[in-house]
Write a protein that holds these residues in place. Sequence first.
Motif, mmCIF file in Angstrom:
data_model
loop_
_atom_site.group_PDB
_atom_site.id
_atom_site.type_symbol
_atom_site.label_atom_id
_atom_site.label_comp_id
_atom_site.label_asym_id
_atom_site.label_seq_id
_atom_site.Cartn_x
_atom_site.Cartn_y
_atom_site.Cartn_z
ATOM 1 N N PHE A 17 0.870 -1.286 0.061
ATOM 2 C CA PHE A 17 0.040 0.013 -0.077
ATOM 3 C C PHE A 17 0.798 1.099 0.041
ATOM 4 O O PHE A 17 1.976 1.347 0.722
ATOM 5 N N SER A 18 0.497 2.463 -0.709
ATOM 6 C CA SER A 18 0.992 3.557 -0.483
ATOM 7 C C SER A 18 0.132 4.667 -0.820
ATOM 8 O O SER A 18 -0.885 4.468 -1.478
ATOM 9 N N LYS A 19 0.221 5.668 -0.078
ATOM 10 C CA LYS A 19 -0.917 6.897 -0.278
ATOM 11 C C LYS A 19 0.133 8.185 -0.602
ATOM 12 O O LYS A 19 0.952 8.585 0.199
ATOM 13 N N SER A 21 0.588 12.334 -1.581
ATOM 14 C CA SER A 21 0.059 13.605 -1.455
ATOM 15 C C SER A 21 0.437 14.626 -2.514
ATOM 16 O O SER A 21 1.374 14.453 -3.076
ATOM 17 N N TYR A 79 -5.012 13.488 -3.176
ATOM 18 C CA TYR A 79 -4.306 12.464 -2.564
ATOM 19 C C TYR A 79 -4.523 11.255 -3.759
ATOM 20 O O TYR A 79 -5.385 11.181 -4.408
ATOM 21 N N GLN A 81 -4.298 7.122 -3.232
ATOM 22 C CA GLN A 81 -4.257 6.029 -2.296
ATOM 23 C C GLN A 81 -4.227 4.700 -3.223
ATOM 24 O O GLN A 81 -5.040 4.444 -4.097
ATOM 25 N N THR A 83 -3.167 0.579 -3.645
ATOM 26 C CA THR A 83 -3.281 -0.915 -2.927
ATOM 27 C C THR A 83 -2.990 -1.970 -3.755
ATOM 28 O O THR A 83 -3.041 -1.720 -5.229
#
Length: 114
Positions: A17-19, A21, A79, A81, A83
């Motif tokens: 996972f990475s989010k 910005s 953002y 997000q 997965t």
Amino acid sequence: QAHFVESGGGLVHPDGFSKLSCRVSGLTVRHTAMAWYRQAPGKPRQWVGVVEMDGTTYYADFVKGRFIISRDNSENMVYLQMTVLESEDTAIYYCNKNDPVDPWGQGTQVTVSS
């Protein structure tokens, strides 16, 4: 003039996972269709998805339900997000208007590797 500052990338394991910005200045994100793009090594920049002014989102076919684009109107941020990341998602990720303008930000590198 709009400016975009992306952050949040790094090394991620497959299926991770990475989010990301994006801090935006020079325009108001709630009044603009904002998009994410990515550029893998040796490949052209490609569109990832968009959040429209009304909040509706659309994504490229390769996303396959794995990514979510959102925005924070109070912070003027966007953002991404992500997965179930795959090695093919390794790229530099950028945000910009859906009808992109110069200058682009520096992007943020996402590397998917075990």
